[in-house]
Design a protein around this motif. Sequence first.
Motif, PDB file in Angstrom:
ATOM      1  N   VAL A 227       0.837  -1.200   0.000  1.00  0.00           N
ATOM      2  CA  VAL A 227       0.000   0.000   0.000  1.00  0.00           C
ATOM      3  C   VAL A 227       0.873   1.252   0.000  1.00  0.00           C
ATOM      4  N   VAL A 228       0.544   2.178  -0.908  1.00  0.00           N
ATOM      5  CA  VAL A 228       1.195   3.489  -0.964  1.00  0.00           C
ATOM      6  C   VAL A 228       0.102   4.553  -0.936  1.00  0.00           C
ATOM      7  N   MET A 234       6.688   6.605  -4.424  1.00  0.00           N
ATOM      8  CA  MET A 234       7.653   5.715  -3.783  1.00  0.00           C
ATOM      9  C   MET A 234       9.046   6.321  -3.839  1.00  0.00           C
ATOM     10  N   SER A 235       9.849   5.983  -2.817  1.00  0.00           N
ATOM     11  CA  SER A 235      11.203   6.529  -2.737  1.00  0.00           C
ATOM     12  C   SER A 235      12.156   5.422  -2.326  1.00  0.00           C
ATOM     13  N   TRP A 277      -3.102  11.786  -8.064  1.00  0.00           N
ATOM     14  CA  TRP A 277      -2.997  10.354  -7.775  1.00  0.00           C
ATOM     15  C   TRP A 277      -2.621   9.575  -9.032  1.00  0.00           C
ATOM     16  N   GLN A 278      -3.124  10.035 -10.206  1.00  0.00           N
ATOM     17  CA  GLN A 278      -2.767   9.349 -11.448  1.00  0.00           C
ATOM     18  C   GLN A 278      -1.276   9.514 -11.752  1.00  0.00           C
ATOM     19  N   ALA A 279      -0.759  10.702 -11.506  1.00  0.00           N
ATOM     20  CA  ALA A 279       0.667  10.936 -11.729  1.00  0.00           C
ATOM     21  C   ALA A 279       1.511  10.070 -10.791  1.00  0.00           C
ATOM     22  N   ASN A 280       1.064   9.937  -9.554  1.00  0.00           N
ATOM     23  CA  ASN A 280       1.804   9.097  -8.609  1.00  0.00           C
ATOM     24  C   ASN A 280       1.731   7.616  -8.983  1.00  0.00           C
ATOM     25  N   VAL A 281       0.602   7.175  -9.495  1.00  0.00           N
ATOM     26  CA  VAL A 281       0.498   5.791  -9.976  1.00  0.00           C
ATOM     27  C   VAL A 281       1.522   5.557 -11.084  1.00  0.00           C
ATOM     28  N   ASP A 282       1.611   6.493 -12.024  1.00  0.00           N
ATOM     29  CA  ASP A 282       2.577   6.356 -13.130  1.00  0.00           C
ATOM     30  C   ASP A 282       4.009   6.333 -12.599  1.00  0.00           C
ATOM     31  N   ASN A 284       5.052   5.529  -9.592  1.00  0.00           N
ATOM     32  CA  ASN A 284       5.298   4.317  -8.804  1.00  0.00           C
ATOM     33  C   ASN A 284       5.506   3.095  -9.696  1.00  0.00           C
ATOM     34  N   ASN A 285       4.732   2.999 -10.774  1.00  0.00           N
ATOM     35  CA  ASN A 285       4.918   1.886 -11.701  1.00  0.00           C
ATOM     36  C   ASN A 285       6.297   1.949 -12.354  1.00  0.00           C
TER      37      ASN A 285
END
Length: 695
Positions: A227-228, A234-235, A277-282, A284-285
């Motif tokens: 979970v993020v 992510m870092s 949130w969409q930018a963070n999903v990208d 993180n992937n």
Amino acid sequence: MTPTELDGLRIQLRDTLIDGESWLRRIAAMDGAPEDWERTALDAAAEMLRLRTRSASSLIKVAMLGAFSSGKSFLLSALQGGLELVTVPDRDGIPAEKFVGLLPSSPVPTTACPATVVPVEPEDTAHDASQRGFLRVQFTDSQDDEWEDVGNSPAPSVVAAYAMQDADPLERLRQHWDREVAEIEILLSTYRLPAMLYDLPGAGSVNAIHDTIIRQAMSKADCFIYVVHASRSMSDDDLELIRFLYAHHKISKKPVIWLVTAIDSATHLDHRNVRAWQANVDRNNTYLKDNFTLDGRPDMGFINEGFIPVSPASEARSIALEAQGNLAEARTKAAESRMDGLRAMLDDLISRETGQPHLARVADEASGLLDHRLNWLSDRLRMERTPIEELQGSLSAQESELHKVRAAVPRLRTQLEEQLKEHTRRACRPFDRLAAHLHSVLDAQILATDVKRPTKANQVQLAKTQEMQSWIEARPDGPAALWERQVEHFKREIVRRVKEELGADDRARQLHGHSFDIETLTMPRARIERPAGRDLVQQTAALLGISAPIVATGSWMAGMAAAGLVFPPAIAVLGLSMLVYMGVQRRRSRATSLEVTQREWIAALDSEAREVRESFELSIGLQGMDLIANLVERLESYQDELEGSMARLHERMAHPDTQDQQALVDRLQAVVAEGESVMTPLRALGTAVGAAPRR
């Protein structure tokens, strides 16, 4: 196995359990039975009913991981329908919205100990698990498997007092104020998902007991959810924990579901008109694909489809809107939450990943409820059929057999332990070359890598994990392949020595229901209690001369190795991944030059090779020691059966044949035949279904 085939097995098991319950109730009133026979038979019938409930669905075990305050507890509450949106006055008296979950959640680090939410059926528990569930706690000073009850539907502040590190301990029960919590558990009879959910703080806890609980939960889990929070990307801080998870995945093949949660809190648009949130999903992937590669390409078996966005809060808001009669907006919020899609994914895992082992476990447990009762009835039938004049011969034979078994047990244990040491030594021979192999593969990579940078260091650690796995599992002469052959030799040695000691080839006939063949005698025990598991670790380490540090970190292995949950060589790699995790943490904390750090990493390969050897040796030794323990338990059980049979023979000889003898024989014959008609399909289900790979 297809879903249709699995449904067919489930129906077959259900019908067999119905027959088993009926048989147990019938034999409860059997004349001449031992003391407590009626009570225990009726208790077993009630347990058979509970097994029938369990057979209808598979309880998947999900371990939830992530950074502190990533939203795991909030998500867990929502998954089980335990997240509620309420309106309360804030400290200024102004009405404000508040989300109340089964577990406490907060923007700052909250959960200080592992927490589990366990779905239960009301008839399966003595606790009132309705509404917000029943809270119970285990403390660091508790006896093994000792849970202390808190109560039903505790107030959120009470749950927080046990689960959170900065909560007020005075909110606890008085007798718990000054005690340190090891883990908490909430039993829940109203739930949305047949899943046991583990909320884990993360590996490498400063508390050794928490760390052991975390590793045990990860070992038991059928899948993982990482979970993020939607507000962060992510870092490098995530790398070590994910790499530890990666090692589990590579060995066990357990699936990982990646989630970005709380997307409702990150809906603003960036300069490209993309929601945050969409930018963070990208991002993180991309982070996963860049850092977890196999043969130079993203390891998609681990990454799968990447991060899935969900919003537990939107679902809770949808439920509140529906209660207010605002159905259209409620449907919109439910769709925005995407929570039903996540549950559907987990439901699919339940049928694909846990159905077969679950049915096997239920069949095995049901067999255990029937087996010794059927053995007793079969033995009595044989006795009642035997003429009085022949009984003295049977009594003498059983006295001789009992003496023989009593004398054999200590001899067998000593002989087999010595044999196990030799088989273990042979399987571990390749480890003499492991350090040199690691240096040949990794030294140049370490010297060419800036290991002080976390993402670069991760590449080396990933290569080490992959290399270790492939080296251990190499065919035909890797340690895993060697142990497969050695353990088969050891099983044959067990059977040969039992026949040699007890002096009969057909032990199944001689021992009245105790089948001492390769399929049963050499199987691991289905379940080992925690104290016995720790004892087994200590005994194995003493036998093999394994060092104290490995033993200290190895207690979590006992249940896994002994119950066959993970093939022992896999445990060695998982143990190494934890050692590497802690080693990286120590090296990161030191301020040294790059060249010195690189040399430290190279030097560490030697100690890591030694540690993984001992970890491997301990894990395979545990498997062998469990086989010996299983043999001893079965022989001791056979001693009890012989003693009981001899007592019945004395009683039968004191009461000569009567005109009612044939009627008793007829009744016993019918009851035994009915019992066998139930046991036969249970054995078949346990064997056929259990043959499927278990994680």
